[in-house]
Design a protein around this motif. Structure first.
Motif, PDB file in Angstrom:
ATOM      1  N   ASP A  84       0.837  -1.201   0.000  1.00  0.00           N
ATOM      2  CA  ASP A  84       0.000   0.000   0.000  1.00  0.00           C
ATOM      3  C   ASP A  84       0.871   1.250   0.000  1.00  0.00           C
ATOM      4  OD1 ASP A  84      -2.684   1.388   0.465  1.00  0.00           O
ATOM      5  OD2 ASP A  84      -1.578   2.049   2.238  1.00  0.00           O
ATOM      6  N   SER A  88      -9.847  -0.758   0.352  1.00  0.00           N
ATOM      7  CA  SER A  88      -8.633  -0.116  -0.138  1.00  0.00           C
ATOM      8  C   SER A  88      -8.311  -0.545  -1.568  1.00  0.00           C
ATOM      9  CB  SER A  88      -7.452  -0.445   0.778  1.00  0.00           C
ATOM     10  OG  SER A  88      -7.601   0.168   2.040  1.00  0.00           O
ATOM     11  N   ASN A  93      -9.306   7.570   1.436  1.00  0.00           N
ATOM     12  CA  ASN A  93      -8.509   6.354   1.518  1.00  0.00           C
ATOM     13  C   ASN A  93      -7.608   6.362   2.749  1.00  0.00           C
ATOM     14  OD1 ASN A  93      -5.609   5.034   0.291  1.00  0.00           O
ATOM     15  ND2 ASN A  93      -7.459   3.801   0.113  1.00  0.00           N
TER      16      ASN A  93
END
Length: 220
Positions: A138, A180, A206
């Motif tokens: 991520d 996500s 987010n």
């Protein structure tokens, strides 16, 4: 003080940069625990450097809030204040959103392809419940956007905030979800369309959604 001996040693870095990056990573991922006392001689031996770059690195880490130095007494890792996430994420979310807006001006097909491949890796990590890996991927995803924005000031500030957020995520066992993955896909699509107005709230959301996850942990 248990120190790993099998860690990777970055190349093309000064001894100080090497020491700083490795020590920061050990603090972030919990290899060096909150409250743990640090011995610069042991650290220097583990890193294969002299004590000077280790001491310089510890001074930088103190300035960034990762260690506390008590002259003539001890140096120790700072505690993790989970309430700090409420102060860390809003400015980080705003800067990440700004990076996305700036990235629109520099986006290429190669960058889009890289983002898509990174999100595919991220999805595989989520689906296999490898949440530690998911956190790292991520960060890779968002770093691609920050790098594309090509603004060194934003890059440096995000880097400092991101390090503290990463530590919060690791120590509080934040689990990233399917939401996500979907948001990453939306971000990629909006970058393709160069839709800055829609991109900003998606990017902020987010990041800010993580704040909502912390009360759930506290109630466990």
């Amino acid at each position: 003080m248990p120190i790993p001996t099998d860690h990777s040693k970055p190349v093309r870095q000064t001894a100080k940069e090497n020491a700083f990056n490795q020590l920061q990573q050990w603090i972030i991922d919990g290899t060096l625990l909150p409250g743990e006392k640090l011995n610069d001689t042991e650290l220097a031996n583990a890193l294969g450097v002299s004590r000077t770059p280790v001491r310089e690195s510890l001074q930088l880490l103190e300035a960034q809030g990762f260690v506390e130095m008590f002259p003539g007494k001890a140096t120790q890792v700072t505690e993790v204040d989970r309430e700090a996430i409420k102060d860390l994420l809003p400015p980080l979310a705003a800067l990440q959103a700004l990076s996305a807006e700036l990235a629109v001006e520099h986006i290429t097909e190669d960058t889009i392809d890289l983002l898509e491949r990174t999100n595919d890796r991220f999805a595989k990590a989520i689906h296999s419940e490898n949440y530690y890996s998911a956190l790292k991927i991520d960060e890779e995803f968002h770093q691609i956007i920050v790098d594309t924005a090509n603004n060194s000031y934003i890059h440096d500030i995000i880097g400092k905030l991101q390090a503290h957020v990463r530590r919060q995520f690791f120590h509080n066992s934040i689990v990233l979800t399917e939401d996500s993955i979907r948001e990453h896909s939306e971000i990629i699509d909006l970058l393709k369309k160069q839709d800055k107005d829609s991109l900003t709230p998606i990017m902020k959301g987010n990041w800010l959604r993580a704040i909502e996850e912390f009360p759930k942990i506290e109630s466990d």
